[in-house]
Design a protein around this motif. Structure first.
Motif, PDB file in Angstrom:
ATOM      1  N   VAL A  57      19.105 -26.793   5.875  1.00 21.98           N
ATOM      2  CA  VAL A  57      18.519 -27.409   4.682  1.00 21.98           C
ATOM      3  C   VAL A  57      19.336 -28.649   4.333  1.00 21.98           C
ATOM      4  O   VAL A  57      20.573 -28.589   4.235  1.00 21.98           O
ATOM      5  N   THR A  58      18.612 -29.781   4.152  1.00 21.43           N
ATOM      6  CA  THR A  58      19.257 -31.036   3.745  1.00 21.43           C
ATOM      7  C   THR A  58      18.528 -31.601   2.532  1.00 21.43           C
ATOM      8  O   THR A  58      17.337 -31.354   2.335  1.00 21.43           O
ATOM      9  N   LEU A  59      19.270 -32.367   1.730  1.00 25.74           N
ATOM     10  CA  LEU A  59      18.695 -32.978   0.525  1.00 25.74           C
ATOM     11  C   LEU A  59      19.157 -34.428   0.469  1.00 25.74           C
ATOM     12  O   LEU A  59      20.360 -34.706   0.538  1.00 25.74           O
ATOM     13  N   LEU A  90      25.854 -35.084  -2.063  1.00 26.85           N
ATOM     14  CA  LEU A  90      25.648 -34.082  -3.095  1.00 26.85           C
ATOM     15  C   LEU A  90      26.564 -32.895  -2.812  1.00 26.85           C
ATOM     16  O   LEU A  90      26.808 -32.520  -1.659  1.00 26.85           O
ATOM     17  N   LEU A  91      27.031 -32.298  -3.887  1.00 25.02           N
ATOM     18  CA  LEU A  91      27.923 -31.155  -3.742  1.00 25.02           C
ATOM     19  C   LEU A  91      27.104 -29.914  -3.428  1.00 25.02           C
ATOM     20  O   LEU A  91      26.121 -29.626  -4.099  1.00 25.02           O
ATOM     21  N   LEU A 102      27.310 -25.980  -3.271  1.00 23.26           N
ATOM     22  CA  LEU A 102      28.106 -24.830  -3.673  1.00 23.26           C
ATOM     23  C   LEU A 102      27.310 -23.562  -3.406  1.00 23.26           C
ATOM     24  O   LEU A 102      26.168 -23.419  -3.881  1.00 23.26           O
ATOM     25  N   ASN A 103      27.941 -22.629  -2.629  1.00 25.56           N
ATOM     26  CA  ASN A 103      27.295 -21.344  -2.318  1.00 25.56           C
ATOM     27  C   ASN A 103      25.915 -21.534  -1.713  1.00 25.56           C
ATOM     28  O   ASN A 103      24.969 -20.818  -2.069  1.00 25.56           O
ATOM     29  N   GLY A 104      25.792 -22.538  -0.849  1.00 27.35           N
ATOM     30  CA  GLY A 104      24.522 -22.772  -0.165  1.00 27.35           C
ATOM     31  C   GLY A 104      23.478 -23.452  -1.019  1.00 27.35           C
ATOM     32  O   GLY A 104      22.325 -23.555  -0.613  1.00 27.35           O
ATOM     33  N   LYS A 105      23.832 -23.952  -2.216  1.00 28.17           N
ATOM     34  CA  LYS A 105      22.888 -24.621  -3.098  1.00 28.17           C
ATOM     35  C   LYS A 105      23.396 -26.012  -3.440  1.00 28.17           C
ATOM     36  O   LYS A 105      24.586 -26.204  -3.690  1.00 28.17           O
ATOM     37  N   TYR A 106      22.452 -26.967  -3.477  1.00 33.03           N
ATOM     38  CA  TYR A 106      22.801 -28.336  -3.818  1.00 33.03           C
ATOM     39  C   TYR A 106      22.928 -28.456  -5.328  1.00 33.03           C
ATOM     40  O   TYR A 106      22.071 -27.996  -6.083  1.00 33.03           O
ATOM     41  N   VAL A 132      14.256 -35.719  -1.392  1.00 33.17           N
ATOM     42  CA  VAL A 132      13.483 -35.057  -0.341  1.00 33.17           C
ATOM     43  C   VAL A 132      14.301 -33.888   0.172  1.00 33.17           C
ATOM     44  O   VAL A 132      15.417 -34.071   0.696  1.00 33.17           O
ATOM     45  N   CYS A 133      13.731 -32.670   0.020  1.00 34.70           N
ATOM     46  CA  CYS A 133      14.383 -31.458   0.511  1.00 34.70           C
ATOM     47  C   CYS A 133      13.744 -31.103   1.846  1.00 34.70           C
ATOM     48  O   CYS A 133      12.517 -30.956   1.942  1.00 34.70           O
ATOM     49  N   THR A 134      14.559 -30.935   2.885  1.00 34.17           N
ATOM     50  CA  THR A 134      14.054 -30.676   4.240  1.00 34.17           C
ATOM     51  C   THR A 134      14.677 -29.392   4.763  1.00 34.17           C
ATOM     52  O   THR A 134      15.913 -29.195   4.661  1.00 34.17           O
TER      53      THR A 134
END
Length: 469
Positions: free
Chosen positions: A317-319, A337-338, A340-344, A358-360
Motif C-alpha cells: 500500500v502506497t499513498l 508521510l509518516l 505508523l502501525n501500517g497506517k498513513y 492517491v491510495c494504491t
C-alpha cells in the motif's frame, strides 16, 4: 341561310328559266319552216345547241345566285359583329369614364379593344378569304352616334392611413396658481406594529464595585494547542563486526533408519489462505470500499488517513499526493508521510498537506486505487449563545445557537443534560439553530444548552435557564 335570301334566289332562277324558254320558243319559230318535197310537207325538230345554251344559262344563273347569297350573308354577319363591337365599345367607355379606375385598368381596356379588333379581323378572314376578289372594301361609313353616358362607377377603395404628424412644440408654462387653503387635519392612524429590537447601546460607565459574586461556571475548554515539531533523529549507531566463519567439518556417514514415532497431537487450524497445501490468492481490497473519500482536517491536527487494504498475498500500500503542474498533467510530490502501525498519518497538519491523495494497493493479482480528498476543516464555534429566559405559562420561549465551522456543524439540544427530541411543543428549525418551546409549562423550567459538532471537533454552549412564572 335566311328566308329572304332563299326567296330571292328562287325568284332569280325562275326568272332566268322563263327568259331561256322564251328564247328557245323564238328560235324554234325562226328555225321552223315548211318544205315541199314530192308534194309532202314536214316540220324540222329543235336543235340540240338550244338545249346546251339552256343548260349553260341555268349554271350561270345558279352561280350568280350563290355568289349573291354568300355576299349577302357576309354582310349580315359583319353587321351583327359591328353591332356587338359597338356594344362592347360603349361598355368599355363606361368603364373608362369611372373615377375610381386606375392606369392599369385602362391598359386592360386597351388590350380588350385590341382583342375585339383581332376577333373582327378573324371573322372577316373567315368569310372573305380573298379580300380583293370576293369581299370588296366598301366606302367608309358615317360616324356612329355618340354612346350613352355610362352609369356612375362604384366608390373607390379608401386609401391607406396617413403617417402621424410631428409632435408640436412644447407650450409655455402656465401661471402658477395661488396657495390653497390648509386641509382638514386627518384622523389619527392605527397603532403601528412593534418595532424591531434595536442594537445594543454603548457600554455604560463603570459602576461602583459590587460585592464579590459567587464562583461562575467553568469556561469553554480551549482548543488543543499545536503539536510541536518532530525532533531531529539521533545519529545511527556503529554496525558491529561479523564473526569469523568456521572451517567446514567432514561429512558424516548415513545413520540407521529409526523406528516410527508415535503420532503427535493435531496442530492448530492454519490461516484461511492455505487449503490442502495450496495458497488461496485474493485480489487487493480496501477496508473502505468507496472509490473516493472526503476527509476534513484542521491545521495542527494529526489524523490517520483511510488507506488500508487486504489481500493474498498481502498487498503493498502506497499513498501519494497529487499536484497540478502548468501543463495540466497529474504529478505527485515528494512529501514523506509518516506510517505508523501500517497506517498513513498526517502529523501536525499544515496548509501544504491539504489536497487530493492517491491510495494504491498492489499484489501479484492486480492493482487498485482510490482517491482521498483532504480538505481544511474548521472547529465548530458558537457565535451566539442561548440566553436565559423568564416566561409566563402558555407563552412561547425561543433559544438560539448561532454557529459556524467547516464542514457545517450539526446542532443538538439538551435539557438538564438529556437530549431533546422534537415534538409538537419542542420544535427545532431546519438548520438546528433555533429551539422553540410552545405553550410553556412549569415542567419545562430547567437548564437548556446546545452542542455543535463536525468531523473536526465539538463545541458546547453555556447553559441558559428557563424560568416559568
Amino acid at each position: 341561310m335566311s328566308q329572304r335570301a332563299l326567296k330571292t334566289v328562287h325568284i332569280l332562277i325562275i326568272f332566268n328559266i322563263c327568259v331561256v324558254v322564251s328564247k328557245v320558243k323564238v328560235l324554234q319559230i325562226k328555225s321552223t319552216g315548211s318544205k315541199t318535197i314530192d308534194n309532202m310537207e314536214y316540220k324540222s325538230e329543235t336543235s340540240p345547241w338550244l338545249w346546251f345554251l339552256l343548260l349553260i344559262t341555268l349554271v350561270q344563273t345558279s352561280l350568280f345566285a350563290v355568289v349573291t347569297l354568300y355576299q349577302y350573308d357576309n354582310t349580315v354577319i359583319l353587321q351583327e359583329e359591328d353591332i356587338d363591337l359597338d356594344i362592347k365599345i360603349k361598355h368599355l367607355q363606361a368603364l373608362l369614364d369611372s373615377d375610381n379606375k386606375k392606369l392599369h385598368k385602362q391598359k386592360r381596356a386597351g388590350n380588350f379593344i385590341a382583342d375585339i379588333l383581332t376577333a373582327q379581323e378573324a371573322v372577316i378572314a373567315q368569310h372573305c378569304i380573298e379580300k380583293n376578289k370576293t369581299c370588296i372594301k366598301g366606302d367608309a361609313g358615317d360616324p356612329g352616334l355618340p354612346g350613352n353616358i355610362g352609369d356612375k362607377g362604384e366608390k373607390g377603395i379608401p386609401g391607406d392611413a396617413g403617417f402621424p404628424g410631428k409632435i408640436g412644440d412644447k407650450g409655455e408654462s402656465g401661471v402658477r396658481g395661488g396657495q390653497g387653503e390648509q386641509g382638514i387635519k386627518g384622523a389619527i392612524g392605527p397603532k403601528g406594529f412593534k418595532g424591531i429590537q434595536g442594537d445594543i447601546g454603548p457600554r455604560g460607565a463603570k459602576g461602583d464595585l459590587g460585592p464579590r459574586g459567587s464562583k461562575g461556571d467553568s469556561g469553554v475548554k480551549g482548543e488543543k494547542g499545536e503539536t510541536g515539531e518532530k525532533g531531529i533523529p539521533g545519529p545511527k549507531g556503529t554496525e558491529g563486526s561479523s564473526g569469523e566463519k568456521g572451517d567446514l567439518g567432514d561429512k558424516g556417514g548415513r545413520g540407521l533408519k529409526g523406528n516410527k514415532g508415535e503420532q503427535g497431537p493435531q496442530g492448530p487450524t492454519g490461516p484461511d489462505n492455505v487449503k490442502d497445501g495450496c495458497a488461496c490468492l485474493e485480489y487487493p481490497k480496501f477496508e473502505d470500499p468507496t472509490p473516493s473519500t472526503t476527509f476534513y482536517l484542521s491545521v495542527g491536527e494529526s489524523r490517520n488517513l483511510p488507506c488500508n487494504a487486504t489481500g493474498s498475498p498481502a498487498p503493498t500500500v502506497t499513498l501519494n499526493k497529487q499536484i497540478i503542474v502548468r501543463r495540466g498533467v497529474g504529478s505527485r510530490d515528494k512529501r514523506n508521510l509518516l506510517k505508523l502501525n501500517g497506517k498513513y498519518t498526517i502529523m501536525n497538519a499544515a496548509t501544504s498537506d491539504f489536497g487530493t491523495y492517491v491510495c494504491t494497493a498492489k499484489n501479484s493479482l492486480g492493482t487498485i486505487t482510490k482517491l482521498i480528498d483532504v480538505k481544511r476543516g474548521v472547529l465548530p464555534n458558537i457565535a451566539k449563545q442561548p440566553r436565559s429566559s423568564t416566561n409566563n405559562a402558555g407563552t412561547s420561549a425561543d433559544f438560539r445557537c448561532v454557529n459556524s465551522g467547516i464542514p457545517t456543524p450539526t446542532v443538538t439540544w439538551y435539557k438538564d443534560g438529556k437530549l431533546l427530541v422534537p415534538d409538537p411543543r419542542y420544535q427545532i428549525s431546519s438548520n438546528g439553530e433555533v429551539l422553540t418551546i410552545i405553550n410553556v409549562r412549569a415542567s419545562d423550567a430547567g437548564r437548556i444548552e446546545c452542542r455543535v459538532a463536525n468531523e473536526v471537533g465539538t463545541a458546547t454552549s453555556r447553559e441558559a435557564v428557563l424560568t416559568v412564572v
